[in-house]
Motif scaffolding. Structure first.
Motif, PDB file in Angstrom:
ATOM      1  N   GLN A   1    -129.578 -47.037  22.934  1.00  0.00           N
ATOM      2  CA  GLN A   1    -129.447 -48.329  23.630  1.00  0.00           C
ATOM      3  C   GLN A   1    -130.628 -48.586  23.538  1.00  0.00           C
ATOM      4  O   GLN A   1    -130.882 -49.754  23.947  1.00  0.00           O
ATOM      5  N   HIS A   2    -132.069 -47.796  23.476  1.00  0.00           N
ATOM      6  CA  HIS A   2    -133.573 -48.602  23.337  1.00  0.00           C
ATOM      7  C   HIS A   2    -133.697 -49.769  21.759  1.00  0.00           C
ATOM      8  O   HIS A   2    -133.802 -50.324  22.163  1.00  0.00           O
ATOM      9  N   ASP A   3    -132.613 -49.234  21.102  1.00  0.00           N
ATOM     10  CA  ASP A   3    -132.578 -49.447  19.386  1.00  0.00           C
ATOM     11  C   ASP A   3    -131.929 -49.903  18.869  1.00  0.00           C
ATOM     12  O   ASP A   3    -131.419 -48.943  18.583  1.00  0.00           O
ATOM     13  N   PRO A   4    -131.000 -50.650  19.237  1.00  0.00           N
ATOM     14  CA  PRO A   4    -129.659 -50.895  18.355  1.00  0.00           C
ATOM     15  C   PRO A   4    -129.825 -51.125  16.768  1.00  0.00           C
ATOM     16  O   PRO A   4    -128.928 -50.745  16.302  1.00  0.00           O
ATOM     17  N   ASN A   5    -131.387 -51.132  16.090  1.00  0.00           N
ATOM     18  CA  ASN A   5    -131.191 -50.808  14.622  1.00  0.00           C
ATOM     19  C   ASN A   5    -131.735 -49.767  14.459  1.00  0.00           C
ATOM     20  O   ASN A   5    -132.848 -49.738  14.139  1.00  0.00           O
ATOM     21  N   GLN A   6    -131.370 -48.820  14.494  1.00  0.00           N
ATOM     22  CA  GLN A   6    -131.265 -47.176  14.145  1.00  0.00           C
ATOM     23  C   GLN A   6    -131.504 -46.884  12.881  1.00  0.00           C
ATOM     24  O   GLN A   6    -131.287 -47.418  12.071  1.00  0.00           O
ATOM     25  N   LEU A   7    -132.648 -46.123  12.461  1.00  0.00           N
ATOM     26  CA  LEU A   7    -132.714 -45.773  10.849  1.00  0.00           C
ATOM     27  C   LEU A   7    -131.828 -44.878  10.933  1.00  0.00           C
ATOM     28  O   LEU A   7    -130.444 -44.759  11.815  1.00  0.00           O
ATOM     29  N   SER A   8    -131.542 -44.921   9.975  1.00  0.00           N
ATOM     30  CA  SER A   8    -129.814 -44.069   8.475  1.00  0.00           C
ATOM     31  C   SER A   8    -130.130 -42.034   9.243  1.00  0.00           C
ATOM     32  O   SER A   8    -129.396 -41.831   9.013  1.00  0.00           O
ATOM     33  N   LEU A   9    -131.890 -42.495   9.072  1.00  0.00           N
ATOM     34  CA  LEU A   9    -132.321 -40.410  10.005  1.00  0.00           C
ATOM     35  C   LEU A   9    -132.697 -40.187  10.639  1.00  0.00           C
ATOM     36  O   LEU A   9    -133.617 -41.544  10.761  1.00  0.00           O
ATOM     37  N   GLN A  10    -132.696 -39.511  11.580  1.00  0.00           N
ATOM     38  CA  GLN A  10    -132.708 -38.882  13.406  1.00  0.00           C
ATOM     39  C   GLN A  10    -133.669 -37.566  13.249  1.00  0.00           C
ATOM     40  O   GLN A  10    -132.379 -37.101  12.431  1.00  0.00           O
ATOM     41  N   VAL A  11    -134.677 -37.207  13.386  1.00  0.00           N
ATOM     42  CA  VAL A  11    -135.016 -35.746  13.816  1.00  0.00           C
ATOM     43  C   VAL A  11    -134.659 -35.549  14.668  1.00  0.00           C
ATOM     44  O   VAL A  11    -135.515 -36.228  15.832  1.00  0.00           O
ATOM     45  N   PHE A  12    -134.083 -34.795  16.086  1.00  0.00           N
ATOM     46  CA  PHE A  12    -134.126 -33.765  16.712  1.00  0.00           C
ATOM     47  C   PHE A  12    -134.870 -32.486  16.798  1.00  0.00           C
ATOM     48  O   PHE A  12    -134.273 -32.166  15.937  1.00  0.00           O
ATOM     49  N   TRP A  13    -135.622 -31.737  17.507  1.00  0.00           N
ATOM     50  CA  TRP A  13    -135.994 -30.521  17.723  1.00  0.00           C
ATOM     51  C   TRP A  13    -134.909 -30.037  18.836  1.00  0.00           C
ATOM     52  O   TRP A  13    -135.441 -30.574  20.178  1.00  0.00           O
ATOM     53  N   PHE A  14    -134.413 -28.948  18.456  1.00  0.00           N
ATOM     54  CA  PHE A  14    -133.235 -28.460  20.099  1.00  0.00           C
ATOM     55  C   PHE A  14    -132.919 -27.656  19.899  1.00  0.00           C
ATOM     56  O   PHE A  14    -133.085 -26.848  18.091  1.00  0.00           O
ATOM     57  N   ALA A  15    -133.235 -26.176  20.613  1.00  0.00           N
ATOM     58  CA  ALA A  15    -133.185 -24.989  20.956  1.00  0.00           C
ATOM     59  C   ALA A  15    -133.973 -24.411  19.922  1.00  0.00           C
ATOM     60  O   ALA A  15    -134.029 -23.431  19.161  1.00  0.00           O
ATOM     61  N   GLY A  16    -135.509 -25.144  19.431  1.00  0.00           N
ATOM     62  CA  GLY A  16    -136.342 -24.410  18.492  1.00  0.00           C
ATOM     63  C   GLY A  16    -136.226 -24.322  16.572  1.00  0.00           C
ATOM     64  O   GLY A  16    -136.377 -24.430  15.725  1.00  0.00           O
TER      65      GLY A  16
END
Length: 71
Positions: free
Chosen positions: A33-48
């Motif tokens: 929603q904030h950036d419709p032109n996202q990079l092809s790889l997104q990294v999340f840290w979740f549950a360690g």
């Protein structure tokens, strides 16, 4: 707006709960929603752990960094 198919790897499905997986998808949607032109790889840290979300033109895959993409 174009609809994407979301895929969760079997390893992520085994190691994270359904609620945890849903929270990562919610974060992906919020970023979209904030950036419709996202990079092809997104990294999340979740549950360690580090979770990758890879966008390959219509299919978005949630996986761990050490997994091989089989599709």
């Amino acid at each position: 707006m174009r609809e994407f198919r979301k895929v969760t790897s079997s390893e992520v499905s085994e190691k994270l709960t359904i609620g945890q997986i849903e929270k990562v998808w919610q974060q992906v949607d919020a970023r979209k929603q904030h950036d419709p032109n996202q990079l092809s790889l997104q990294v999340f840290w979740f549950a360690g752990v580090e979770v990758w979300v890879v966008n390959e033109g219509g299919v978005i895959t949630m996986m761990f960094p050490n997994e091989n993409k089989e599709e």
